[in-house]
Scaffold this motif. Sequence first.
Motif, mmCIF file in Angstrom:
data_model
loop_
_atom_site.group_PDB
_atom_site.id
_atom_site.type_symbol
_atom_site.label_atom_id
_atom_site.label_comp_id
_atom_site.label_asym_id
_atom_site.label_seq_id
_atom_site.Cartn_x
_atom_site.Cartn_y
_atom_site.Cartn_z
ATOM 1 N N VAL A 1 -63.862 -82.784 -13.710
ATOM 2 C CA VAL A 1 -63.219 -83.063 -15.058
ATOM 3 C C VAL A 1 -64.079 -83.263 -16.299
ATOM 4 C CG1 VAL A 1 -61.682 -84.959 -16.038
ATOM 5 C CG2 VAL A 1 -61.357 -84.207 -13.683
ATOM 6 N N GLY B 1 -57.938 -87.070 -15.374
ATOM 7 C CA GLY B 1 -57.815 -85.568 -14.842
ATOM 8 C C GLY B 1 -57.383 -85.076 -13.420
ATOM 9 N N PRO B 2 -56.323 -85.678 -12.863
ATOM 10 C CA PRO B 2 -56.043 -85.747 -11.543
ATOM 11 C C PRO B 2 -55.586 -84.304 -11.162
ATOM 12 C CG PRO B 2 -54.255 -87.254 -12.528
ATOM 13 C CD PRO B 2 -55.349 -86.972 -13.539
ATOM 14 N N GLY B 3 -55.220 -83.678 -12.047
ATOM 15 C CA GLY B 3 -54.770 -81.943 -12.013
ATOM 16 C C GLY B 3 -53.297 -82.458 -11.169
ATOM 17 N N SER C 1 -63.057 -85.773 -10.061
ATOM 18 C CA SER C 1 -63.414 -84.408 -9.808
ATOM 19 C C SER C 1 -63.094 -83.174 -10.663
ATOM 20 C CB SER C 1 -63.095 -84.228 -8.394
ATOM 21 O OG SER C 1 -61.586 -83.910 -8.297
ATOM 22 N N TYR D 1 -55.338 -83.363 -27.474
ATOM 23 C CA TYR D 1 -55.563 -82.563 -26.386
ATOM 24 C C TYR D 1 -54.633 -81.188 -26.741
ATOM 25 C CZ TYR D 1 -55.502 -80.521 -21.877
ATOM 26 O OH TYR D 1 -55.439 -79.665 -20.635
ATOM 27 N N LEU E 1 -54.810 -74.259 -9.851
ATOM 28 C CA LEU E 1 -55.109 -75.521 -8.878
ATOM 29 C C LEU E 1 -54.456 -75.606 -7.688
ATOM 30 C CD1 LEU E 1 -55.927 -78.367 -11.441
ATOM 31 C CD2 LEU E 1 -57.479 -77.033 -9.979
ATOM 32 N N SER F 1 -52.354 -88.393 -21.777
ATOM 33 C CA SER F 1 -53.132 -88.699 -22.663
ATOM 34 C C SER F 1 -54.476 -88.383 -22.487
ATOM 35 C CB SER F 1 -53.185 -90.051 -23.068
ATOM 36 O OG SER F 1 -53.551 -90.816 -22.055
ATOM 37 N N ALA G 1 -58.630 -88.698 -21.794
ATOM 38 C CA ALA G 1 -59.402 -89.769 -21.257
ATOM 39 C C ALA G 1 -60.764 -90.311 -22.210
ATOM 40 C CB ALA G 1 -60.374 -89.288 -20.066
ATOM 41 N N GLU G 2 -60.562 -89.482 -23.448
ATOM 42 C CA GLU G 2 -61.541 -89.943 -24.466
ATOM 43 C C GLU G 2 -61.022 -91.253 -25.248
ATOM 44 O OE1 GLU G 2 -60.535 -86.594 -24.163
ATOM 45 O OE2 GLU G 2 -62.638 -85.636 -24.352
ATOM 46 N N MET H 1 -49.237 -79.988 -15.559
ATOM 47 C CA MET H 1 -49.732 -80.545 -14.011
ATOM 48 C C MET H 1 -48.781 -81.566 -13.380
ATOM 49 S SD MET H 1 -52.813 -79.361 -13.499
ATOM 50 C CE MET H 1 -53.939 -78.436 -14.425
ATOM 51 N N VAL I 1 -63.334 -82.084 -20.296
ATOM 52 C CA VAL I 1 -62.760 -82.985 -21.202
ATOM 53 C C VAL I 1 -63.632 -82.389 -22.644
ATOM 54 C CG1 VAL I 1 -62.574 -84.841 -19.636
ATOM 55 C CG2 VAL I 1 -64.800 -84.687 -20.812
ATOM 56 N N GLU J 1 -53.647 -87.671 -17.303
ATOM 57 C CA GLU J 1 -53.589 -86.130 -17.187
ATOM 58 C C GLU J 1 -52.852 -85.793 -18.265
ATOM 59 O OE1 GLU J 1 -54.761 -83.782 -15.258
ATOM 60 O OE2 GLU J 1 -53.746 -82.830 -16.982
ATOM 61 N N PRO J 2 -53.435 -85.235 -19.242
ATOM 62 C CA PRO J 2 -52.927 -84.719 -20.555
ATOM 63 C C PRO J 2 -52.139 -83.307 -20.457
ATOM 64 C CG PRO J 2 -55.363 -84.238 -20.534
ATOM 65 C CD PRO J 2 -55.032 -84.808 -19.252
ATOM 66 N N ASN J 3 -52.478 -82.471 -19.410
ATOM 67 C CA ASN J 3 -51.796 -81.298 -19.243
ATOM 68 C C ASN J 3 -50.326 -81.465 -18.663
ATOM 69 O OD1 ASN J 3 -50.738 -78.657 -18.866
ATOM 70 N ND2 ASN J 3 -52.651 -77.923 -17.861
HETATM 71 C C1 LIG Z 1 -60.642 -78.286 -12.814
HETATM 72 S S1 LIG Z 1 -59.121 -79.494 -13.273
HETATM 73 C C2 LIG Z 1 -59.335 -80.607 -11.970
HETATM 74 C C3 LIG Z 1 -58.345 -81.210 -11.274
HETATM 75 C C4 LIG Z 1 -58.562 -82.121 -10.036
HETATM 76 N N1 LIG Z 1 -59.259 -83.266 -10.702
HETATM 77 C C5 LIG Z 1 -59.034 -81.488 -9.044
HETATM 78 O O1 LIG Z 1 -60.190 -81.802 -8.476
HETATM 79 O O2 LIG Z 1 -58.384 -80.473 -8.590
HETATM 80 C C6 LIG Z 1 -59.583 -80.412 -14.688
HETATM 81 C C7 LIG Z 1 -58.579 -81.451 -15.118
HETATM 82 O O3 LIG Z 1 -59.182 -82.198 -16.147
HETATM 83 C C8 LIG Z 1 -57.851 -82.295 -17.190
HETATM 84 N N2 LIG Z 1 -58.367 -82.647 -18.392
HETATM 85 C C9 LIG Z 1 -58.821 -81.796 -19.343
HETATM 86 N N3 LIG Z 1 -58.992 -82.278 -20.261
HETATM 87 C C10 LIG Z 1 -58.818 -83.677 -20.035
HETATM 88 C C11 LIG Z 1 -59.186 -85.059 -21.204
HETATM 89 N N4 LIG Z 1 -59.545 -84.942 -22.073
HETATM 90 N N5 LIG Z 1 -58.788 -86.220 -20.492
HETATM 91 C C12 LIG Z 1 -58.273 -86.216 -19.220
HETATM 92 N N6 LIG Z 1 -58.103 -85.205 -18.598
HETATM 93 C C13 LIG Z 1 -58.334 -83.800 -18.790
HETATM 94 C C14 LIG Z 1 -57.055 -81.101 -16.873
HETATM 95 O O4 LIG Z 1 -55.838 -80.940 -17.635
HETATM 96 C C15 LIG Z 1 -57.220 -80.833 -15.617
HETATM 97 O O5 LIG Z 1 -56.299 -81.348 -14.761
#
Ligand SMILES: C[S@@+](CC[C@H](N)C(=O)[O-])C[C@H]1O[C@@H](n2cnc3c(N)ncnc32)[C@H](O)[C@@H]1O
Length: 217
Positions: free
Chosen positions: A119, A54-56, A117, A10, A24, A99, A101-102, A79, A123, A74-76
């Motif tokens: 997400v 991806g809970p952000g 949500s 990631y 966000l 890490s 989610a793949e 956040m 990915v 949550e890989p970023n």
């Molecule tokens: C648009 S944000 C949405 C965050 C939150 N779910 C919300 O509704 O406010 C997308 C989220 O997906 C995470 N993300 C991106 N690639 C991902 C992956 N491969 N696996 C898990 N999360 C990932 C990002 O880091 C980010 O937190």
Amino acid sequence: MNGDEGGVEYHSNALRGPANAFGLALAGGPLERLLDGRKRQVFANLPETVLEIGPGVGANFRYMHTGTKVLAVEPNSAMHSRLQTAARRYGIELELHCSAAEALDVPDGSVPMVISSLVLCTVQNPSRVVAEILRVLETGGRYAFVEHVAAAPGSRLRRLQHTVRQPWAYFFEGCSCERELSALIRAAGFAAVELVEYSAGPRWLPVHTQISGVAVK
Ligand SMILES: C[S@@+](CC[C@H](N)C(=O)[O-])C[C@H]1O[C@@H](n2cnc3c(N)ncnc32)[C@H](O)[C@@H]1O
């Protein structure tokens, strides 16, 4: 770069990663007002343990009971501090997985509930993520989602989604407005899928075409 556990890399940009976390947090209020009705439906009666991909910055913690254990994938890392603050605010027991989610670092059939949500748009490989969700769910476990999807083929909005794809993906860390996620979720192998398609927000917004629903393993 972070979160390359399980062989999936990631990449978060040093500037856009923190900028997206800030964005966000800033957009949280309006976004929640827009999505709250849908989320209340699909995130109703969440169990005591939830895996969230991806809970952000923790927008969905408000739909959980105090004391819920959340496996947050949550890989970023930009956040994380806001996510931890949100967990404290809502009384969530947070288990943070930095890490992608793949490749979920969670045993087969071990969780009753997965949520996401906005997400699957971001990915790298949504099919693989949904396959992972199916793998980690217990039999009878649920996957509840609120996601934005591609507009109808040939529509003006679909053309706009295609036109903006490169700057959109650049600023929003890989986000695509062109994913046909209804078909993907329906074809993933769940025992049952209940899904609705709707429009949320102004019609010019490339992400106003959305789906929400619950899939049962
Ligand atoms: C648009 S944000 C949405 C965050 C939150 N779910 C919300 O509704 O406010 C997308 C989220 O997906 C995470 N993300 C991106 N690639 C991902 C992956 N491969 N696996 C898990 N999360 C990932 C990002 O880091 C980010 O937190």
